[in-house]
Design an enzyme around this catalytic site. Structure first.
Site, PDB file in Angstrom:
ATOM      1  CG  LEU A  19      -1.852  -1.188   1.356  1.00 19.96           C
ATOM      2  CD1 LEU A  19      -2.743  -1.030   2.585  1.00 19.96           C
ATOM      3  CD2 LEU A  19      -2.713  -1.372   0.108  1.00 19.96           C
ATOM      4  N   GLY A  46      -1.711   6.512  -2.388  1.00 19.82           N
ATOM      5  CA  GLY A  46      -2.863   6.423  -3.298  1.00 19.82           C
ATOM      6  C   GLY A  46      -3.941   5.506  -2.725  1.00 19.82           C
ATOM      7  CG  HIS A  47      -3.188   1.330  -2.222  1.00 19.04           C
ATOM      8  ND1 HIS A  47      -1.841   1.191  -2.394  1.00 19.04           N
ATOM      9  CD2 HIS A  47      -3.777   0.611  -3.210  1.00 19.04           C
ATOM     10  CE1 HIS A  47      -1.608   0.413  -3.429  1.00 19.04           C
ATOM     11  NE2 HIS A  47      -2.764   0.045  -3.956  1.00 19.04           N
ATOM     12  N   GLY A  89      -9.143   3.489  -7.570  1.00 23.73           N
ATOM     13  CA  GLY A  89      -8.329   4.642  -7.938  1.00 23.73           C
ATOM     14  C   GLY A  89      -8.552   5.030  -9.390  1.00 23.73           C
ATOM     15  CB  VAL A  91      -2.478  10.323  -4.535  1.00 17.15           C
ATOM     16  CG1 VAL A  91      -1.544  11.108  -3.627  1.00 17.15           C
ATOM     17  CG2 VAL A  91      -3.823  10.115  -3.862  1.00 17.15           C
TER      18      VAL A  91
END
Ligand code: PAF
Length: 284
Positions: free
Chosen positions: A28, A31-32, A143, A172
Site C-alpha cells: 500500500l 494512493g491506496h 483509484g 494522488v
C-alpha cells in the site's frame, strides 16, 4: 481491526449501516490510503481486501515478484479506522485452481492496457465480482489512475446489475506530478525524472481541452510533449489516446463531453500508466 482470511470472519453489519470496500493487492501507498480515507468518510464500516490475484497476471515471474507486505499494510490501515482487512489465500479464493467460469471484459478488455496484457481485465473483473460477493459492500472505491479498470468495473456492474455503487477517487500525485504507483519503486533516479514527461503530456493535453480544442488537437498536444524526449530517453511510449469513459474506445473527432486522456509507457523496465479526465467541446 479484524484480520480475516475467510469471509465468515468479517464483522457483521448492523441493519441500516453502510459498508465500503477498498480492493487492493497490498504494497500500500498514499494512493491506496486516499481511497481508504474517502471510504471512512462515506461509510460506517470499511473493509480493505488484500489479495494478489493470479488471474490478472500475464507472466508467472511478475506474479512471483509482486511484493507481499501484509504486516506493514495492516500497520498503515489500522490508524485510519479500517474495521477489517480481508486477506484470503489463493486456495480460499480459488479452491481447486483457476475458476471454470470467469467474467469477460468484452471489447474493453482488448484495447489499450488489455491489448498489452491479454486476459488481464477478465482476471480483474472475475476477482472483483467475487470479492464483491464475499464482502457485500454498498460502495466499492477504486483509484482513478487505473482508468480502464474503473471503466471495466463500472461496465460489469451496469451490465450484470451488480447491486453496488462504484466510486473513483482522484489520482494522488507527488508534488512534481508523478502519479503514485506501486511500480514507482522500480524506477532509478534518472528514470523517475524522465517519467515526469507522462504527466506533463497529460497536463498539456488537459490545457488544450480547457482552451476548447477538439479531441484530435488535444491528443496531438499531448503527443507533441512526448515527442520532445531525447533519442536516448528511457521512456518508450505505448500510447496516448482520448477515450470514452464508458467504453474505453477512442473518442470521435467531434466528441463532446467527458473524455479520459490515457497514456502508457515503459520507463526502463517499468510500465507506467496515467490519465486525466477532460471535458471536450466546452471552452472554459
Ligand atoms: O487495482 C488493483 O489493485 C487490482 O486490480 C484489484 C482491483 C485489487 C483486483 O485485483
Amino acid at each position: 481491526m479484524i484480520l480475516a482470511s475467510t469471509a465468515a470472519e468479517l464483522p457483521t453489519r448492523e441493519p441500516g449501516t453502510r459498508r465500503a470496500v477498498v480492493m487492493t493487492m497490498g504494497a500500500l501507498h498514499e494512493g491506496h490510503l486516499a481511497l481508504v480515507r474517502r471510504a471512512r468518510e462515506i461509510a460506517d464500516q470499511v473493509v480493505v481486501t488484500i489479495f494478489v490475484n493470479p488471474l490478472q497476471f500475464n507472466e508467472a515471474a511478475d506474479l512471483e515478484r509482486y511484493p507481499r507486505t501484509l504486516e506493514a499494510d495492516c500497520a498503515l490501515l489500522e490508524p485510519l479506522g479500517v474495521d477489517a482487512v480481508f486477506a484470503p489465500s489463493v486456495d480460499e479464493m480459488y479452491p481447486g485452481g483457476s475458476p471454470t467460469v470467469t467474467v469477460s471484459a468484452g471489447a474493453i478488455g482488448g484495447v489499450l492496457e488489455g491489448a498489452h496484457r491479454p486476459g488481464h481485465f477478465d482476471g480483474v473483473l472475475t476477482v472483483v465480482l467475487k470479492l464483491l460477493h464475499l464482502t457485500d459492500p454498498d460502495v466499492a472505491l477504486f483509484g482513478a489512475k487505473d482508468a480502464q479498470q474503473v471503466i471495466a468495473v463500472r461496465a460489469m456492474v451496469r451490465d450484470l446489475a451488480v447491486p453496488v455503487r462504484i466510486e473513483a477517487v482522484d489520482t494522488v500525485r507527488d508534488p512534481d506530478g508523478l502519479a503514485l504507483s506501486s511500480r514507482n519503486v522500480h524506477l532509478s533516479e534518472r528514470e523517475r525524472a524522465e517519467a515526469l514527461i507522462l504527466s506533463r503530456a497529460l497536463f498539456a493535453a488537459a490545457g488544450a481541452a480547457r482552451n476548447g480544442s477538439a479531441a484530435p488537437d488535444v491528443v496531438a498536444t499531448g503527443r507533441a510533449v512526448l515527442a520532445q524526449r531525447p533519442p536516448a530517453s528511457a521512456v518508450r511510449v505505448d500510447y496516448l489516446e482520448a477515450i470514452d469513459p464508458r467504453t474505453a474506445m477512442a473518442v470521435e473527432a467531434d466528441h463532446r463531453g467527458d473524455a479520459v486522456i490515457a497514456v502508457a509507457a515503459r520507463v526502463g523496465a517499468t510500465r507506467l500508466i496515467d490519465n486525466v479526465t477532460v471535458t471536450l467541446g466546452e471552452k472554459k
